[in-house]
Design a protein around this motif. Structure first.
Motif, PDB file in Angstrom:
ATOM      1  N   SER A   9      11.312  -1.193  -7.903  1.00 56.15           N
ATOM      2  CA  SER A   9      11.190  -2.616  -8.204  1.00 56.15           C
ATOM      3  C   SER A   9      10.194  -2.797  -9.335  1.00 56.15           C
ATOM      4  O   SER A   9       9.009  -2.496  -9.203  1.00 56.15           O
ATOM      5  CB  SER A   9      10.711  -3.389  -6.974  1.00 56.15           C
ATOM      6  OG  SER A   9      10.474  -4.731  -7.354  1.00 56.15           O
ATOM      7  N   ASP A  36      12.903  -8.502 -10.352  1.00 55.17           N
ATOM      8  CA  ASP A  36      12.580  -9.703  -9.585  1.00 55.17           C
ATOM      9  C   ASP A  36      12.268 -10.892 -10.487  1.00 55.17           C
ATOM     10  O   ASP A  36      11.333 -10.835 -11.290  1.00 55.17           O
ATOM     11  CB  ASP A  36      11.339  -9.440  -8.721  1.00 55.17           C
ATOM     12  CG  ASP A  36      11.634  -8.555  -7.533  1.00 55.17           C
ATOM     13  OD1 ASP A  36      12.579  -8.871  -6.786  1.00 55.17           O
ATOM     14  OD2 ASP A  36      10.916  -7.554  -7.362  1.00 55.17           O
ATOM     15  N   MET A  38      11.097 -14.832 -10.485  1.00 52.84           N
ATOM     16  CA  MET A  38      10.452 -15.865  -9.651  1.00 52.84           C
ATOM     17  C   MET A  38      10.134 -17.086 -10.513  1.00 52.84           C
ATOM     18  O   MET A  38       9.731 -16.935 -11.660  1.00 52.84           O
ATOM     19  CB  MET A  38       9.145 -15.320  -9.063  1.00 52.84           C
ATOM     20  CG  MET A  38       9.315 -14.056  -8.255  1.00 52.84           C
ATOM     21  SD  MET A  38       7.735 -13.489  -7.610  1.00 52.84           S
ATOM     22  CE  MET A  38       8.224 -11.958  -6.829  1.00 52.84           C
ATOM     23  N   VAL A 140      10.115  -8.521   3.607  1.00 50.45           N
ATOM     24  CA  VAL A 140       8.860  -9.285   3.465  1.00 50.45           C
ATOM     25  C   VAL A 140       9.305 -10.701   3.103  1.00 50.45           C
ATOM     26  O   VAL A 140      10.470 -10.920   2.769  1.00 50.45           O
ATOM     27  CB  VAL A 140       7.933  -8.746   2.336  1.00 50.45           C
ATOM     28  CG1 VAL A 140       7.462  -7.331   2.626  1.00 50.45           C
ATOM     29  CG2 VAL A 140       8.587  -8.844   0.962  1.00 50.45           C
ATOM     30  N   GLY A 143       8.144 -13.280  -2.873  1.00 44.70           N
ATOM     31  CA  GLY A 143       7.126 -13.877  -3.735  1.00 44.70           C
ATOM     32  C   GLY A 143       6.094 -12.893  -4.246  1.00 44.70           C
ATOM     33  O   GLY A 143       5.530 -13.109  -5.305  1.00 44.70           O
ATOM     34  N   PHE A 144       5.865 -11.836  -3.493  1.00 45.00           N
ATOM     35  CA  PHE A 144       4.802 -10.906  -3.889  1.00 45.00           C
ATOM     36  C   PHE A 144       5.177  -9.475  -3.540  1.00 45.00           C
ATOM     37  O   PHE A 144       5.829  -9.244  -2.515  1.00 45.00           O
ATOM     38  CB  PHE A 144       3.485 -11.260  -3.165  1.00 45.00           C
ATOM     39  CG  PHE A 144       3.029 -12.656  -3.462  1.00 45.00           C
ATOM     40  CD1 PHE A 144       2.288 -12.934  -4.607  1.00 45.00           C
ATOM     41  CD2 PHE A 144       3.379 -13.704  -2.615  1.00 45.00           C
ATOM     42  CE1 PHE A 144       1.905 -14.244  -4.898  1.00 45.00           C
ATOM     43  CE2 PHE A 144       3.002 -15.008  -2.900  1.00 45.00           C
ATOM     44  CZ  PHE A 144       2.260 -15.286  -4.039  1.00 45.00           C
ATOM     45  N   GLY A 145       4.702  -8.552  -4.378  1.00 39.72           N
ATOM     46  CA  GLY A 145       4.789  -7.147  -4.029  1.00 39.72           C
ATOM     47  C   GLY A 145       3.626  -6.781  -3.118  1.00 39.72           C
ATOM     48  O   GLY A 145       2.708  -7.575  -2.897  1.00 39.72           O
ATOM     49  N   GLY A 146       3.675  -5.579  -2.580  1.00 41.74           N
ATOM     50  CA  GLY A 146       2.540  -5.038  -1.841  1.00 41.74           C
ATOM     51  C   GLY A 146       2.334  -5.599  -0.449  1.00 41.74           C
ATOM     52  O   GLY A 146       1.269  -5.421   0.128  1.00 41.74           O
ATOM     53  N   GLN A 147       3.326  -6.260   0.125  1.00 40.87           N
ATOM     54  CA  GLN A 147       3.183  -6.788   1.490  1.00 40.87           C
ATOM     55  C   GLN A 147       3.688  -5.763   2.517  1.00 40.87           C
ATOM     56  O   GLN A 147       4.408  -4.829   2.172  1.00 40.87           O
ATOM     57  CB  GLN A 147       3.978  -8.083   1.645  1.00 40.87           C
ATOM     58  CG  GLN A 147       3.632  -9.179   0.650  1.00 40.87           C
ATOM     59  CD  GLN A 147       4.483 -10.423   0.901  1.00 40.87           C
ATOM     60  OE1 GLN A 147       4.224 -11.214   1.805  1.00 40.87           O
ATOM     61  NE2 GLN A 147       5.525 -10.603   0.094  1.00 40.87           N
ATOM     62  N   GLY A 178      11.053  -4.892   0.121  1.00 38.80           N
ATOM     63  CA  GLY A 178       9.725  -5.314   0.547  1.00 38.80           C
ATOM     64  C   GLY A 178       9.077  -4.333   1.494  1.00 38.80           C
ATOM     65  O   GLY A 178       9.615  -4.043   2.571  1.00 38.80           O
ATOM     66  N   GLY A 179       7.945  -3.788   1.065  1.00 41.66           N
ATOM     67  CA  GLY A 179       7.186  -2.897   1.939  1.00 41.66           C
ATOM     68  C   GLY A 179       7.843  -1.548   2.177  1.00 41.66           C
ATOM     69  O   GLY A 179       7.537  -0.878   3.162  1.00 41.66           O
ATOM     70  N   VAL A 180       8.736  -1.161   1.281  1.00 44.77           N
ATOM     71  CA  VAL A 180       9.448   0.114   1.462  1.00 44.77           C
ATOM     72  C   VAL A 180       8.644   1.253   0.827  1.00 44.77           C
ATOM     73  O   VAL A 180       8.244   1.183  -0.331  1.00 44.77           O
ATOM     74  CB  VAL A 180      10.870   0.043   0.849  1.00 44.77           C
ATOM     75  CG1 VAL A 180      11.539   1.411   0.885  1.00 44.77           C
ATOM     76  CG2 VAL A 180      11.715  -0.988   1.590  1.00 44.77           C
ATOM     77  N   VAL A 197      14.751  -0.664  -1.978  1.00 46.17           N
ATOM     78  CA  VAL A 197      13.958  -1.137  -3.122  1.00 46.17           C
ATOM     79  C   VAL A 197      12.487  -0.805  -2.854  1.00 46.17           C
ATOM     80  O   VAL A 197      11.978  -1.109  -1.772  1.00 46.17           O
ATOM     81  CB  VAL A 197      14.125  -2.664  -3.296  1.00 46.17           C
ATOM     82  CG1 VAL A 197      13.183  -3.198  -4.368  1.00 46.17           C
ATOM     83  CG2 VAL A 197      15.576  -2.999  -3.630  1.00 46.17           C
ATOM     84  N   ALA A 198      11.830  -0.209  -3.834  1.00 45.85           N
ATOM     85  CA  ALA A 198      10.421   0.157  -3.629  1.00 45.85           C
ATOM     86  C   ALA A 198       9.617  -0.135  -4.890  1.00 45.85           C
ATOM     87  O   ALA A 198       9.905   0.423  -5.956  1.00 45.85           O
ATOM     88  CB  ALA A 198      10.318   1.634  -3.260  1.00 45.85           C
ATOM     89  N   GLY A 199       8.640  -1.026  -4.757  1.00 47.29           N
ATOM     90  CA  GLY A 199       7.803  -1.398  -5.905  1.00 47.29           C
ATOM     91  C   GLY A 199       6.471  -0.694  -5.898  1.00 47.29           C
ATOM     92  O   GLY A 199       6.262   0.320  -6.570  1.00 47.29           O
ATOM     93  N   SER A 200       5.536  -1.199  -5.086  1.00 49.84           N
ATOM     94  CA  SER A 200       4.177  -0.651  -5.056  1.00 49.84           C
ATOM     95  C   SER A 200       4.163   0.836  -4.749  1.00 49.84           C
ATOM     96  O   SER A 200       3.376   1.584  -5.329  1.00 49.84           O
ATOM     97  CB  SER A 200       3.339  -1.355  -3.993  1.00 49.84           C
ATOM     98  OG  SER A 200       3.454  -2.737  -4.132  1.00 49.84           O
TER      99      SER A 200
HETATM  100  C1  DX5 Z   1       9.234  -9.526  -3.309  1.00 45.04           C
HETATM  101  C2  DX5 Z   1      10.210  -8.840  -4.220  1.00 45.04           C
HETATM  102  C3  DX5 Z   1      10.237  -7.366  -4.082  1.00 45.04           C
HETATM  103  C4  DX5 Z   1       8.937  -6.691  -4.426  1.00 45.04           C
HETATM  104  C5  DX5 Z   1       8.777  -5.546  -3.490  1.00 45.04           C
HETATM  105  O1  DX5 Z   1       9.406 -10.883  -3.395  1.00 45.04           O
HETATM  106  O2  DX5 Z   1      11.514  -9.318  -4.010  1.00 45.04           O
HETATM  107  O3  DX5 Z   1      11.303  -6.797  -4.818  1.00 45.04           O
HETATM  108  O4  DX5 Z   1       8.892  -6.185  -5.734  1.00 45.04           O
HETATM  109  O5  DX5 Z   1       7.529  -4.986  -3.702  1.00 45.04           O
HETATM  110  P1  DX5 Z   1       6.910  -3.919  -2.721  1.00 45.04           P
HETATM  111  O6  DX5 Z   1       7.828  -2.722  -2.743  1.00 45.04           O
HETATM  112  O7  DX5 Z   1       5.575  -3.654  -3.329  1.00 45.04           O
HETATM  113  O8  DX5 Z   1       6.840  -4.537  -1.365  1.00 45.04           O
END
Ligand code: DX5
Ligand code: ZN
Length: 224
Positions: A9, A36, A38, A140, A143-147, A178-180, A197-200
């Motif tokens: 992500s 993403d 927003m 999650v 709205g936010f990453g890292g949850q 989210g949170g993956v 999907v994996a961001g953080s």
């Molecule tokens: C949250 C986004 C996610 C986010 C996930 O609103 O839709 O795609 O980037 O981030 P991580 O993997 O950090 O939870």
């Protein structure tokens, strides 16, 4: 067994180095990226949009999965399609005419996705399953990453997979977002998800981007 996709992500990437970080993910094996969007209304945050997608499209042939977390998504389907999205996902909760919007995405020549938040029942999308390529199950609140990963939401992956099987929709992708990370990706895959999907955990994990990507991938292969 269904093949799995690990999609970084880009929300967690360093935007000043976006092209390089995408290339690092690709060297580690990624060929699908989650993008993403927003708007500060539907979710309490702003992120990236059409010009960034256009720039990204120019530097990668990977699959670009655009997650619209915006009000009135129907206004922006064509601009995101033109900017190079391969798949456009809209939220069930915010689309006034979901059937129409999903058909419009396909009419634009793109794959169509529908997303549901943690509090939204899988039953709310039963009527549109035949018209989508992907169901995005938020693990999650958007709205936010890292949850932190909401475990209870994974039950919906199993539920949607069963609904899809009943309808004979063998190719439907089920994506969790989210949170993956290395611990939760296998949980989601076992529940029925095939796109993680994996961001953080990719961009801000303990190692390099490539090492982080591969650590999640190994966990998935070991535990799915
Ligand atoms: C949250 C986004 C996610 C986010 C996930 O609103 O839709 O795609 O980037 O981030 P991580 O993997 O950090 O939870
Ligand atoms: Zn997302």
């Amino acid at each position: 067994m269904r093949s799995l996709t690990l999609a970084p992500s880009l929300l967690a990437a360093d935007f000043a180095r976006l092209g390089e970080e995408v290339a690092e993910c690709e060297e580690a094996g990624a060929s699908w990226f989650h993008f993403d969007v927003m708007d500060g209304h539907y979710v309490p945050n702003l992120s990236i949009g059409i010009p960034v997608l256009k720039s990204l499209r120019a530097v990668t042939r990977s699959f670009l999965d655009v997650h619209l977390m915006i009000d009135n998504p129907e206004i922006f389907l064509e601009p995101f399609a033109d900017a190079g999205a391969d798949l456009i996902t809209i939220h069930q909760e915010v689309s006034t005419h979901l059937h129409r919007d999903l058909h419009e995405i396909r009419r634009l020549g793109k794959k169509a996705g529908v997303a549901i938040n943690p509090a939204t029942s899988a039953s709310t999308i039963s009527e549109v399953l035949p018209f989508v390529d992907l169901v995005l199950i938020m693990t999650v609140n958007p709205g936010f990453g890292g949850q932190a990963f909401i475990h209870a939401a994974t039950r919906k992956a199993t539920r949607v997979r069963a609904m899809a099987d009943d309808l004979g929709l063998a190719d439907l992708h089920i994506e969790v977002d989210g949170g993956v990370g290395p611990e939760t990706a296998p949980v989601a895959a076992r529940a029925g998800a095939d796109v993680l999907v994996a961001g953080s955990s990719v961009f801000r994990g303990p190692g390099s981007i490539g090492q982080n990507y591969q650590a999640i991938w190994r966990a998935l292969e070991a535990g799915a």
